[in-house]
Design a protein around this motif. Structure first.
Motif, mmCIF file in Angstrom:
data_model
loop_
_atom_site.group_PDB
_atom_site.id
_atom_site.type_symbol
_atom_site.label_atom_id
_atom_site.label_comp_id
_atom_site.label_asym_id
_atom_site.label_seq_id
_atom_site.Cartn_x
_atom_site.Cartn_y
_atom_site.Cartn_z
ATOM 1 N N LEU A 24 0.832 -1.203 0.000
ATOM 2 C CA LEU A 24 0.000 0.000 0.000
ATOM 3 C C LEU A 24 0.863 1.248 0.000
ATOM 4 O O LEU A 24 0.608 2.196 -0.763
ATOM 5 C CB LEU A 24 -0.927 -0.017 1.217
ATOM 6 N N TYR A 25 1.896 1.273 0.830
ATOM 7 C CA TYR A 25 2.793 2.425 0.860
ATOM 8 C C TYR A 25 3.510 2.595 -0.476
ATOM 9 O O TYR A 25 3.727 3.713 -0.940
ATOM 10 C CB TYR A 25 3.824 2.260 1.975
ATOM 11 N N THR A 30 0.991 6.875 -6.550
ATOM 12 C CA THR A 30 1.547 6.502 -7.853
ATOM 13 C C THR A 30 0.432 6.178 -8.834
ATOM 14 O O THR A 30 -0.711 5.940 -8.449
ATOM 15 C CB THR A 30 2.488 5.286 -7.727
ATOM 16 N N SER A 31 0.753 6.134 -10.093
ATOM 17 C CA SER A 31 -0.217 5.860 -11.142
ATOM 18 C C SER A 31 -0.306 4.360 -11.412
ATOM 19 O O SER A 31 0.702 3.719 -11.733
ATOM 20 C CB SER A 31 0.188 6.583 -12.435
ATOM 21 N N LYS A 32 -1.508 3.817 -11.274
ATOM 22 C CA LYS A 32 -1.698 2.393 -11.550
ATOM 23 C C LYS A 32 -1.441 2.093 -13.023
ATOM 24 O O LYS A 32 -0.854 1.066 -13.373
ATOM 25 C CB LYS A 32 -3.117 1.973 -11.167
ATOM 26 N N LYS A 33 -1.868 3.008 -13.874
ATOM 27 C CA LYS A 33 -1.669 2.820 -15.316
ATOM 28 C C LYS A 33 -0.189 2.741 -15.656
ATOM 29 O O LYS A 33 0.246 1.846 -16.400
ATOM 30 C CB LYS A 33 -2.326 3.970 -16.081
ATOM 31 N N ASP A 34 0.598 3.676 -15.089
ATOM 32 C CA ASP A 34 2.043 3.667 -15.353
ATOM 33 C C ASP A 34 2.687 2.400 -14.793
ATOM 34 O O ASP A 34 3.591 1.819 -15.419
ATOM 35 C CB ASP A 34 2.699 4.904 -14.731
ATOM 36 N N ALA A 35 2.228 1.976 -13.600
ATOM 37 C CA ALA A 35 2.804 0.778 -12.983
ATOM 38 C C ALA A 35 2.524 -0.459 -13.822
ATOM 39 O O ALA A 35 3.367 -1.358 -13.928
ATOM 40 C CB ALA A 35 2.246 0.599 -11.576
ATOM 41 N N GLU A 41 3.253 -3.176 -11.038
ATOM 42 C CA GLU A 41 1.969 -3.170 -10.330
ATOM 43 C C GLU A 41 1.788 -4.353 -9.391
ATOM 44 O O GLU A 41 1.043 -4.293 -8.418
ATOM 45 C CB GLU A 41 0.797 -3.116 -11.322
ATOM 46 N N ARG A 42 2.507 -5.464 -9.646
ATOM 47 C CA ARG A 42 2.327 -6.661 -8.818
ATOM 48 C C ARG A 42 2.817 -6.444 -7.392
ATOM 49 O O ARG A 42 2.409 -7.154 -6.474
ATOM 50 C CB ARG A 42 3.051 -7.853 -9.439
ATOM 51 N N ASP A 43 3.657 -5.439 -7.172
ATOM 52 C CA ASP A 43 4.204 -5.161 -5.842
ATOM 53 C C ASP A 43 3.539 -3.959 -5.182
ATOM 54 O O ASP A 43 4.027 -3.457 -4.170
ATOM 55 C CB ASP A 43 5.714 -4.914 -5.927
ATOM 56 N N LYS A 44 2.419 -3.506 -5.754
ATOM 57 C CA LYS A 44 1.786 -2.299 -5.224
ATOM 58 C C LYS A 44 0.276 -2.487 -5.066
ATOM 59 O O LYS A 44 -0.343 -3.246 -5.805
ATOM 60 C CB LYS A 44 2.035 -1.108 -6.172
ATOM 61 N N GLY A 230 -10.243 5.006 -5.825
ATOM 62 C CA GLY A 230 -8.912 5.113 -6.400
ATOM 63 C C GLY A 230 -8.270 6.470 -6.187
ATOM 64 O O GLY A 230 -7.229 6.774 -6.767
ATOM 65 N N GLY A 231 -8.904 7.320 -5.344
ATOM 66 C CA GLY A 231 -8.346 8.637 -5.070
ATOM 67 C C GLY A 231 -8.565 9.646 -6.180
ATOM 68 O O GLY A 231 -7.966 10.721 -6.169
ATOM 69 N N ARG A 232 -9.438 9.296 -7.147
ATOM 70 C CA ARG A 232 -9.636 10.186 -8.300
ATOM 71 C C ARG A 232 -10.581 11.337 -7.969
ATOM 72 O O ARG A 232 -11.569 11.165 -7.252
ATOM 73 C CB ARG A 232 -10.184 9.402 -9.489
ATOM 74 N N GLU A 233 -10.285 12.490 -8.542
ATOM 75 C CA GLU A 233 -11.190 13.640 -8.478
ATOM 76 C C GLU A 233 -12.055 13.628 -9.726
ATOM 77 O O GLU A 233 -11.574 13.342 -10.822
ATOM 78 C CB GLU A 233 -10.394 14.946 -8.416
#
Length: 348
Positions: A24-25, A30-35, A41-44, A230-233
């Protein structure tokens, strides 16, 4: 003498907590798309709600291991029992003879996949039963909790939910300042565009404002979702026959005070989101026969309607206006139109 290996003094639930909170930290801010593009992304984990869900289901697994395989005191030693646990959950029935939903099984498979770094395309990943619309129990007909919820006493609350499509967590924190008019959005956009440069927060804010205005230009009132899933505005329109009542309640609420001091626990808010999505779709949908045949299939040479979405599975063959589905999806805070087709739009 002390223990030779003190790393194993933590029980499985503590080990699960340590590993998931680290993810989580790592995913925070960070951006899920970029990850996904760079393979990290597997580690986040990118959402606190996702973290809570995964931790809950991983703890169920820990309870099972403690009961059935008490010799396993580490995550590494318990890994070989992941499929056994998921199969147990698949076969499990309640006192009414009902199995757990395929949604629950898939969530548990994803939770343990995240915990152990097992990707969905990995041969070790548990293949849960496929999801089917007819298996959905949430918000389908009358549920037991509906008998403990007075629709008459909560009439204004229901109408508010149906006209805004807010998730439960948004209803619980919605404030008077979250009512925004189209004119206010237009002024903010102009003000931001006049600035010589924008920082990252201002750029994201401008994008959210522009999306709300561009997708729903003919609407007058909006809900400002400051931090949605997802924290989106984002900005979603207030629609339906009760716009004035909804906007009036929000306008009468002081800027930083909650619009709803109490959100009924038995209210079927997911169902009201379905009403909202269906109304959005009906507002913008074109008759299917009027949508142009604008593409040519390279294989058959036949013309087809790229603007038409054809449903699958139990509703195979039903056709929907793809553009209207996009608008319903945006209003709900989703990015995939199949989610709207499978879970929200009803009675068409």
């Amino acid at each position: 003498m002390g223990r030779k290996n003190k790393s194993y003094t933590r029980d499985l639930k503590q080990q699960i907590y340590d590993k998931l909170v680290k993810m989580l930290y790592a995913g925070e801010g960070t951006s899920k798309k970029d990850a996904m593009l760079n393979g990290t992304e597997r580690d986040k984990i990118f959402s606190f709600n996702t973290y809570e869900t995964y931790r809950k289901h991983c703890n169920y697994f820990a309870n099972y291991i403690r009961k059935e395989h008490p010799e396993c005191t580490t995550l590494k030693s318990a890994k070989k029992y992941v499929k056994e646990w998921l199969q147990y959950r698949t076969d499990q029935v309640n006192d009414k003879g009902e199995h757990l939903s395929s949604w629950t099984i898939q969530t548990e498979a994803k939770a343990l996949g995240k915990l152990y770094g097992i990707q969905p395309d990995d041969k070790e990943f548990f293949q849960a039963p496929k999801r089917r619309r007819e298996d959905i129990k949430r918000s389908r007909g009358d549920a037991e909790r509906d008998h403990h919820f007075s629709k008459r006493n909560n009439d204004e609350f229901i109408k508010f939910c149906q006209g805004t499509g807010c998730r439960r967590n948004i209803m619980e924190k919605l404030e008077g300042r979250d009512l925004v008019t189209k004119e206010q959005i237009q002024r903010e956009i102009i003000g931001l565009k006049e600035k010589e440069s924008l920082d990252s927060d201002e750029s994201r804010h401008l994008a959210a404002l522009s999306d709300g205005l561009n997708y729903f230009r003919n609407q007058e009132f909006f809900i400002h979702h400051r931090k949605d899933k997802g924290g989106r505005e984002r900005y979603s329109p207030i629609i339906g026959p009760n716009i004035e009542q909804i906007a009036g309640r929000m306008a009468a609420t002081p800027a930083e005070e909650k619009v709803w001091l109490h959100v009924p626990g038995n209210a079927d808010i997911h169902a009201y989101r379905g009403d909202y999505a269906t109304l959005i779709y009906k507002m913008y949908a074109r008759p299917i026969k009027e949508i142009p045949y604008d593409r040519v299939n390279k294989g058959t040479g036949r013309r087809f309607q790229s603007g038409v979405y054809t449903c699958r599975k139990d509703e195979a063959g039903k056709k929907l206006d793809r553009e209207a589905m996009v608008l319903a999806s945006k209003a709900l805070g989703h990015n995939r139109i199949e989610v709207v087709a499978n879970n929200y739009i009803r009675g068409l």
